[in-house]
Design a protein around this motif. Sequence first.
Motif, mmCIF file in Angstrom:
data_model
loop_
_atom_site.group_PDB
_atom_site.id
_atom_site.type_symbol
_atom_site.label_atom_id
_atom_site.label_comp_id
_atom_site.label_asym_id
_atom_site.label_seq_id
_atom_site.Cartn_x
_atom_site.Cartn_y
_atom_site.Cartn_z
ATOM 1 N N UNK A 212 -8.664 -0.303 -9.669
ATOM 2 C CA UNK A 212 -8.041 0.996 -9.406
ATOM 3 C C UNK A 212 -8.326 1.971 -10.539
ATOM 4 N N UNK A 213 -8.200 1.498 -11.783
ATOM 5 C CA UNK A 213 -8.444 2.374 -12.927
ATOM 6 C C UNK A 213 -9.909 2.793 -13.009
ATOM 7 N N UNK A 214 -10.805 1.862 -12.732
ATOM 8 C CA UNK A 214 -12.224 2.200 -12.756
ATOM 9 C C UNK A 214 -12.557 3.228 -11.678
ATOM 10 N N UNK A 215 -11.992 3.033 -10.484
ATOM 11 C CA UNK A 215 -12.234 3.982 -9.396
ATOM 12 C C UNK A 215 -11.641 5.352 -9.734
ATOM 13 N N UNK A 216 -10.441 5.362 -10.306
ATOM 14 C CA UNK A 216 -9.787 6.620 -10.651
ATOM 15 C C UNK A 216 -10.565 7.361 -11.733
ATOM 16 N N UNK A 217 -11.021 6.642 -12.735
ATOM 17 C CA UNK A 217 -11.780 7.271 -13.823
ATOM 18 C C UNK A 217 -13.065 7.903 -13.287
ATOM 19 N N UNK A 218 -13.799 7.161 -12.462
ATOM 20 C CA UNK A 218 -15.056 7.675 -11.915
ATOM 21 C C UNK A 218 -14.808 8.849 -10.975
ATOM 22 N N UNK B 39 -2.948 6.358 -2.575
ATOM 23 C CA UNK B 39 -2.657 5.772 -1.268
ATOM 24 C C UNK B 39 -3.845 5.022 -0.704
ATOM 25 N N UNK B 40 -5.052 5.510 -0.983
ATOM 26 C CA UNK B 40 -6.258 4.860 -0.470
ATOM 27 C C UNK B 40 -6.659 3.650 -1.310
ATOM 28 N N UNK B 41 -6.233 3.610 -2.584
ATOM 29 C CA UNK B 41 -6.665 2.539 -3.482
ATOM 30 C C UNK B 41 -5.539 1.567 -3.829
ATOM 31 N N UNK B 42 -4.424 1.642 -3.149
ATOM 32 C CA UNK B 42 -3.270 0.823 -3.515
ATOM 33 C C UNK B 42 -3.558 -0.670 -3.416
ATOM 34 N N UNK C 118 0.789 -1.217 0.000
ATOM 35 C CA UNK C 118 0.000 0.000 0.000
ATOM 36 C C UNK C 118 0.821 1.266 0.000
ATOM 37 N N UNK C 119 2.142 1.127 -0.003
ATOM 38 C CA UNK C 119 3.001 2.308 -0.030
ATOM 39 C C UNK C 119 3.014 2.912 -1.439
ATOM 40 N N UNK C 120 2.887 4.242 -1.505
ATOM 41 C CA UNK C 120 2.887 4.956 -2.781
ATOM 42 C C UNK C 120 3.926 6.057 -2.717
ATOM 43 N N UNK C 121 4.824 6.088 -3.688
ATOM 44 C CA UNK C 121 5.838 7.140 -3.715
ATOM 45 C C UNK C 121 6.177 7.481 -5.150
#
Length: 397
Positions: free
Chosen positions: A364-370, A354-357, A292-295
């Motif tokens: 993830x892509x569907x959530x990001x697009x919406x 960070x919340x969708x990792x 879940x780490x994002x950098x």
Amino acid sequence: MQPHFRRGGPATVSSRRLPFALVLAYLTVVVIIDLITPANLRLNVFAALAPLTAAMVCTFRQTVFIGVLDFCLMVAHHGILADAVPLNRVSSFVGNALMVTASIAVARLRRDAEALLERVRATGEAAQRALLRPLPLRTGGVVVDGFYVSSQREALIGGDIYEVVDTPYGTRVLIGDVRGKGLGTLGAGAAVLTAFREAAYHRRDLESGVEAMEQGLHRYHRSRAYQSSAHPDGVPGSSPESLVMRASEEFVTALVFGTEEGGPGAPGDDGKVPVVFVDCGHLAPFLIGPDGDVRELEAADPGLPLGLGDLAPARRTGRRLTLPAECRVLACTDGVTEARAPDGGFYPLAERLGAWAGLSTPELLERLRADLDAHTGGRLQDDAAVLVMERAVVGAG
């Protein structure tokens, strides 16, 4: 995840059944009222609105049906009654005939215009699909998924570009952003894509491939087609310097990633994938870890955008790193990070990732697009592209 045109057909005809029913109901109500009211109260003018309305909201056949029905009803009621004044009979006959004929003509023109638009859309879709292939794209070691949203209505692509190439040297991935937006940037984008695809097969190192991409952009700016587009009316500019200035302002930011087949960049048995990437003035990509780490992955030496490389004292250099197993790399264009909400706030991409990792890549892509649509209220100000790269599962189709 790719946007597609919605084409006419059964769904379109079905969606016009309700307007047809409403127009038919309106005509029926007018006729009934006309029949039960005194003869001196003539409603044929109101009935004539039925075919005119049908011409705007119904199909051509539905409009013809409404027009003929309206003509027959009004002429039968007002045009051939024995006690009707001859002048009224003639006016009812001619008036209804003219209104129905005009309605059918409008419906015919609208049908022909829609057919032409559909053919143009189909041709444009084929051309644009040839330029940018639908995602996801897969090579022997990498799978790349993502989405693309053009800010220009009815366009599949605009100023953002991407490509994934499986070469003898490994996988090559490109994401770029032409300065500007919409279809006017297709020429520069196509020039960079063409050079990238060619260089990927003939140049092993990414730095050399990036140089070829910049050379391709320079060739495009020197082409007769580009010079003609700079002066669409055929009137030359005030000086050659004006054309040079315009070309220098049409630069392309880009990120180029690569793995090495059978070398130090080849995927290992432990799941780790050594990669190298070259930054040409683009946004830094994000590394999404399995925990879940994002950098951000900052380039060792961020270079200038394509088209401005001559201003740098040295050639662009790549950064080499080894991606841990089950890690993903997300790259995007500034149409995502600079997407504004109605109150002017930018889209918080790092916070969202960070919340969708923990989500799978399609989720993830569907959530990001919406969420991007919700953030902007459906009014994207710039073209937006997102790519997510991860190691391909061995044996997956």
